[in-house]
Design a protein around this motif. Structure first.
Motif, short mmCIF file in Angstrom:
data_model
loop_
_atom_site.label_atom_id
_atom_site.label_comp_id
_atom_site.label_asym_id
_atom_site.label_seq_id
_atom_site.Cartn_x
_atom_site.Cartn_y
_atom_site.Cartn_z
N GLU A 229 -0.10 4.22 0.71
CA GLU A 229 -0.51 5.12 1.79
C GLU A 229 0.09 4.70 3.14
O GLU A 229 0.74 5.49 3.79
CB GLU A 229 -2.04 5.15 1.91
N CYS A 230 -0.16 3.45 3.55
CA CYS A 230 0.25 3.05 4.89
C CYS A 230 1.47 2.12 4.88
O CYS A 230 2.02 1.82 5.94
CB CYS A 230 -0.91 2.39 5.64
N CYS B 233 -5.64 0.36 5.66
CA CYS B 233 -6.01 1.77 5.88
C CYS B 233 -7.28 2.13 5.11
O CYS B 233 -7.84 3.20 5.30
CB CYS B 233 -4.86 2.69 5.49
N CYS C 129 0.85 -1.20 0.00
CA CYS C 129 0.00 0.00 0.00
C CYS C 129 0.88 1.24 0.00
O CYS C 129 1.78 1.37 0.82
CB CYS C 129 -0.92 0.00 1.21
N CYS D 187 -6.80 -0.81 0.02
CA CYS D 187 -5.93 -1.44 1.01
C CYS D 187 -6.78 -1.94 2.18
O CYS D 187 -7.56 -1.18 2.74
CB CYS D 187 -4.89 -0.44 1.51
#
Ligand SMILES: [Zn+2]
Length: 206
Positions: free
Chosen positions: A164-165, A193, A162, A190
């Motif tokens: 983002e996280c 998150c 992911c 994801c």
């Protein structure tokens, strides 16, 4: 606790101290028959004897219970080495799966296209319409198992990271198949998150 292992360990440590069973027994004020019973794994030393025994054998209680020497430095090193080896093996396996997916996928698609182009060619330049239809249908039908198998291989290979996280995750083959993709990078949500994005294929869990 493995009584046999502990017994063997006691015997090894006793010999390392240059003691006979009788000499060890004498120091602990017990019979040599009792020592023999420990060493063959038929019984464990009484709780009251454990500390004096450890003192004579120059081991600690943890080692007595484990039935082996514990060296923290080595222990950590060995554990890390095993972990690294496992990781490398997984990476190799996943790379292999992905390569198989590409080889199989491209070969299958090329064969399908060849059949369909052949069919179109036959339709264009001859009167064998039945043959043309068979070739085109065969080419189209061949795409299905090709895609399914390629999806199975892609799904088996590695994880998605992911953006983002940073979490690395897997999704069901169903979700993966219907996610828009560019190569093996897929647009998915994801599971950690909850954000959607282009998730890149990676070969290891961390
Ligand atoms: Zn995430």
């Amino acid at each position: 606790m493995d009584q046999i292992q502990i017994g063997k360990f006691i015997a090894v440590c006793r010999k390392a101290q240059g003691l006979t069973q009788a000499q060890l027994a004498e120091q602990l004020n017990i019979t040599d028959r009792a020592v023999s019973k420990w060493e063959t794994g038929r019984s464990l030393p009484d709780a009251a004897l454990m500390l004096p025994l450890c003192g004579i054998l120059k081991i600690d209680l943890n080692e007595l219970f484990c039935g082996r020497r514990i060296e923290m430095e080595n222990y950590k090193e060995i554990a890390e080495k095993n972990l690294l080896e496992m990781k490398q093996r997984e990476e190799q396996y996943n790379k292999h799966m992905l390569r198989a997916m590409y080889v199989f996928g491209f070969t299958g698609i090329a064969a399908s296209l060849a059949l369909m182009i052949g069919g179109a060619y036959v339709a264009e330049y001859s009167d064998l319409n039945a043959l043309a239809i068979v070739l085109i249908v065969l080419g189209a039908v061949m795409l299905i198992p090709t895609i399914i198998y390629a999806m199975i291989l892609e799904h088996a290979a590695g994880y998605y990271a992911c953006k983002e996280c940073g979490e690395r995750f897997t999704v069901s083959i169903w979700k993966m198949t219907f996610a828009p993709h560019f190569g093996t990078t897929r647009y998915m949500r994801c599971p950690h998150c909850g954000k959607r994005g282009w998730q890149k294929k990676v070969m290891t869990k961390d």
